[in-house]
Design a protein around this motif. Structure first.
Motif, PDB file in Angstrom:
ATOM      1  N   LYS A 169     -19.608  -2.682   4.055  1.00  0.00           N
ATOM      2  CA  LYS A 169     -20.087  -3.389   2.870  1.00  0.00           C
ATOM      3  C   LYS A 169     -18.959  -4.215   2.260  1.00  0.00           C
ATOM      4  N   GLU A 170     -19.348  -5.129   1.371  1.00  0.00           N
ATOM      5  CA  GLU A 170     -18.372  -5.915   0.616  1.00  0.00           C
ATOM      6  C   GLU A 170     -17.955  -5.131  -0.625  1.00  0.00           C
ATOM      7  N   ILE A 171     -16.707  -5.225  -0.985  1.00  0.00           N
ATOM      8  CA  ILE A 171     -16.201  -4.532  -2.163  1.00  0.00           C
ATOM      9  C   ILE A 171     -16.215  -5.473  -3.355  1.00  0.00           C
ATOM     10  N   THR A 172     -16.475  -4.919  -4.539  1.00  0.00           N
ATOM     11  CA  THR A 172     -16.513  -5.743  -5.747  1.00  0.00           C
ATOM     12  C   THR A 172     -15.116  -5.947  -6.296  1.00  0.00           C
ATOM     13  N   LYS A 173     -14.949  -6.963  -7.134  1.00  0.00           N
ATOM     14  CA  LYS A 173     -13.650  -7.235  -7.758  1.00  0.00           C
ATOM     15  C   LYS A 173     -13.206  -6.060  -8.622  1.00  0.00           C
ATOM     16  N   GLU A 174     -14.166  -5.428  -9.313  1.00  0.00           N
ATOM     17  CA  GLU A 174     -13.833  -4.302 -10.172  1.00  0.00           C
ATOM     18  C   GLU A 174     -13.280  -3.133  -9.344  1.00  0.00           C
ATOM     19  N   GLU A 175     -13.882  -2.888  -8.197  1.00  0.00           N
ATOM     20  CA  GLU A 175     -13.412  -1.795  -7.339  1.00  0.00           C
ATOM     21  C   GLU A 175     -12.030  -2.107  -6.766  1.00  0.00           C
ATOM     22  N   ILE A 176     -11.808  -3.367  -6.415  1.00  0.00           N
ATOM     23  CA  ILE A 176     -10.483  -3.770  -5.928  1.00  0.00           C
ATOM     24  C   ILE A 176      -9.431  -3.541  -7.002  1.00  0.00           C
ATOM     25  N   THR A 177      -9.742  -3.936  -8.221  1.00  0.00           N
ATOM     26  CA  THR A 177      -8.800  -3.769  -9.338  1.00  0.00           C
ATOM     27  C   THR A 177      -8.476  -2.301  -9.556  1.00  0.00           C
ATOM     28  N   GLN A 178      -9.483  -1.440  -9.492  1.00  0.00           N
ATOM     29  CA  GLN A 178      -9.270  -0.006  -9.687  1.00  0.00           C
ATOM     30  C   GLN A 178      -8.356   0.563  -8.596  1.00  0.00           C
ATOM     31  N   ILE A 179      -8.606   0.160  -7.348  1.00  0.00           N
ATOM     32  CA  ILE A 179      -7.789   0.659  -6.235  1.00  0.00           C
ATOM     33  C   ILE A 179      -6.346   0.187  -6.362  1.00  0.00           C
ATOM     34  N   LEU A 180      -6.145  -1.098  -6.646  1.00  0.00           N
ATOM     35  CA  LEU A 180      -4.788  -1.640  -6.764  1.00  0.00           C
ATOM     36  C   LEU A 180      -4.029  -1.014  -7.923  1.00  0.00           C
ATOM     37  N   ASN A 181      -4.726  -0.790  -9.042  1.00  0.00           N
ATOM     38  CA  ASN A 181      -4.090  -0.149 -10.201  1.00  0.00           C
ATOM     39  C   ASN A 181      -3.663   1.270  -9.866  1.00  0.00           C
ATOM     40  N   LYS A 182      -4.520   2.005  -9.144  1.00  0.00           N
ATOM     41  CA  LYS A 182      -4.214   3.385  -8.773  1.00  0.00           C
ATOM     42  C   LYS A 182      -3.014   3.437  -7.835  1.00  0.00           C
ATOM     43  N   VAL A 183      -3.019   2.558  -6.836  1.00  0.00           N
ATOM     44  CA  VAL A 183      -1.901   2.500  -5.890  1.00  0.00           C
ATOM     45  C   VAL A 183      -0.614   2.131  -6.603  1.00  0.00           C
ATOM     46  N   ASN A 184      -0.692   1.170  -7.501  1.00  0.00           N
ATOM     47  CA  ASN A 184       0.478   0.719  -8.249  1.00  0.00           C
ATOM     48  C   ASN A 184       1.069   1.845  -9.091  1.00  0.00           C
ATOM     49  N   GLU A 185       0.214   2.629  -9.734  1.00  0.00           N
ATOM     50  CA  GLU A 185       0.684   3.756 -10.545  1.00  0.00           C
ATOM     51  C   GLU A 185       1.397   4.793  -9.688  1.00  0.00           C
ATOM     52  N   GLU A 186       0.790   5.119  -8.549  1.00  0.00           N
ATOM     53  CA  GLU A 186       1.386   6.129  -7.666  1.00  0.00           C
ATOM     54  C   GLU A 186       2.713   5.656  -7.098  1.00  0.00           C
ATOM     55  N   GLU A 187       2.797   4.391  -6.715  1.00  0.00           N
ATOM     56  CA  GLU A 187       4.025   3.891  -6.109  1.00  0.00           C
ATOM     57  C   GLU A 187       5.129   3.693  -7.135  1.00  0.00           C
ATOM     58  N   GLN A 188       4.773   3.281  -8.345  1.00  0.00           N
ATOM     59  CA  GLN A 188       5.771   3.175  -9.412  1.00  0.00           C
ATOM     60  C   GLN A 188       6.359   4.545  -9.720  1.00  0.00           C
ATOM     61  N   SER A 189       5.496   5.557  -9.715  1.00  0.00           N
ATOM     62  CA  SER A 189       5.959   6.920  -9.959  1.00  0.00           C
ATOM     63  C   SER A 189       6.929   7.349  -8.869  1.00  0.00           C
ATOM     64  N   TRP A 190       6.597   7.028  -7.595  1.00  0.00           N
ATOM     65  CA  TRP A 190       7.479   7.379  -6.478  1.00  0.00           C
ATOM     66  C   TRP A 190       8.816   6.685  -6.607  1.00  0.00           C
ATOM     67  N   VAL A 191       8.802   5.392  -6.931  1.00  0.00           N
ATOM     68  CA  VAL A 191      10.037   4.614  -7.049  1.00  0.00           C
ATOM     69  C   VAL A 191      10.925   5.170  -8.162  1.00  0.00           C
ATOM     70  N   LEU A 192      10.345   5.466  -9.301  1.00  0.00           N
ATOM     71  CA  LEU A 192      11.120   6.006 -10.429  1.00  0.00           C
ATOM     72  C   LEU A 192      11.726   7.355 -10.082  1.00  0.00           C
ATOM     73  N   GLU A 193      10.924   8.194  -9.422  1.00  0.00           N
ATOM     74  CA  GLU A 193      11.423   9.512  -9.026  1.00  0.00           C
ATOM     75  C   GLU A 193      12.564   9.381  -8.024  1.00  0.00           C
ATOM     76  N   LYS A 194      12.391   8.472  -7.056  1.00  0.00           N
ATOM     77  CA  LYS A 194      13.424   8.274  -6.038  1.00  0.00           C
ATOM     78  C   LYS A 194      14.702   7.730  -6.662  1.00  0.00           C
ATOM     79  N   LYS A 195      14.582   6.761  -7.557  1.00  0.00           N
ATOM     80  CA  LYS A 195      15.763   6.190  -8.202  1.00  0.00           C
ATOM     81  C   LYS A 195      16.491   7.240  -9.037  1.00  0.00           C
ATOM     82  N   GLN A 196      15.726   8.113  -9.684  1.00  0.00           N
ATOM     83  CA  GLN A 196      16.345   9.170 -10.488  1.00  0.00           C
ATOM     84  C   GLN A 196      17.125  10.128  -9.592  1.00  0.00           C
ATOM     85  N   ARG A 197      16.542  10.468  -8.429  1.00  0.00           N
ATOM     86  CA  ARG A 197      17.231  11.373  -7.515  1.00  0.00           C
ATOM     87  C   ARG A 197      18.487  10.715  -6.949  1.00  0.00           C
TER      88      ARG A 197
END
Length: 230
Positions: free
Chosen positions: A131-159
């Motif tokens: 199926k085709e994905i909606t813009k709203e669903e794309i935004t939700q996925i990208l926001n979720k990925v961005n949050e998780e990866e920012q958390s990883w980067v901050l944790e890694k930099k702190q270590r």
């Protein structure tokens, strides 16, 4: 639920025994000399031979040399020989060694910047669902990925700020600080855990190289002849 009879982690008594053996060797010039001599025989000049399998088409003359140079650069950057020396000495004394395989921070950052895009999400979603994905669903996925990866980067930099060795991809972990968690089926390792009294870290099995000097009684931990000497 873990099978009855298997502890969650290596018993504190076993870890204490390893520390006792290590303290004994540290106080014995003769034992230290023997361990060092054996380790120097084991860890000699590092040499690399490419075993890369070439794909179809005209073979590259440089491909093997490139891979060997890459291995040499890695060994130099991460002090592979020094790490191996520490690891072998540890194994000779306590019966086992642990080496942590770290992430390539720069490559991981590059992957984060390239991996997830609107186009890649759209393509993958259609491949999976048809199926085709909606813009709203794309935004939700990208926001979720961005949050998780920012958390990883901050944790890694702190270590990295706390311990520069976090930038390395091959680090020796003292066996006297390590315990092993057996999986629920008692068929292998579920987690490796390091406790230094000031910090506790856990790793998945694929993140740790674990070698034993010898195995006795089917135990998951290694055994060293040093134990019989004290």
């Amino acid at each position: 639920t873990p099978i009855t009879g298997y502890s969650l982690y290596t018993s504190s008594a076993l870890i204490a025994s390893k520390r006792t053996i290590m303290d004994f060797v540290k106080r014995s010039p003769e034992a230290l000399g023997i361990v060092r001599a054996i380790a120097m025989d084991v860890v000699t000049k590092l040499d690399f031979k490419s075993i890369v399998v070439q794909g179809k088409g005209r073979p590259s003359k440089e491909i093997h040399q490139d891979k060997e140079d890459e291995a040499k650069n890695f060994a130099k950057k991460h002090d592979a020989k020094g790490t191996l020396m520490k690891s072998v000495i540890d194994m000779l004394i306590t019966g086992e060694l642990f080496d942590w395989i770290g992430d390539d921070f720069k490559e991981r950052m590059k992957e984060i910047g390239e991996r997830v895009t609107t186009a890649s999400v759209t393509k993958r979603y259609k491949e999976i669902t048809g199926k085709e994905i909606t813009k709203e669903e794309i935004t939700q996925i990208l926001n979720k990925v961005n949050e998780e990866e920012q958390s990883w980067v901050l944790e890694k930099k702190q270590r990295i700020d706390e311990d520069p060795e976090e930038l390395k991809q091959l680090v020796h972990v003292p066996s006297t600080t390590m315990s092993i968690r057996i999986n629920a089926d008692a068929t292998g390792v579920e987690k490796f855990r390091q406790d230094t009294h000031t910090r506790v870290r856990e790793w998945n099995p694929e993140q740790i190289i674990h070698l034993k000097f010898m195995s006795l009684d089917g135990k998951i931990n290694g055994y060293s002849p040093m134990e019989a000497a004290i």
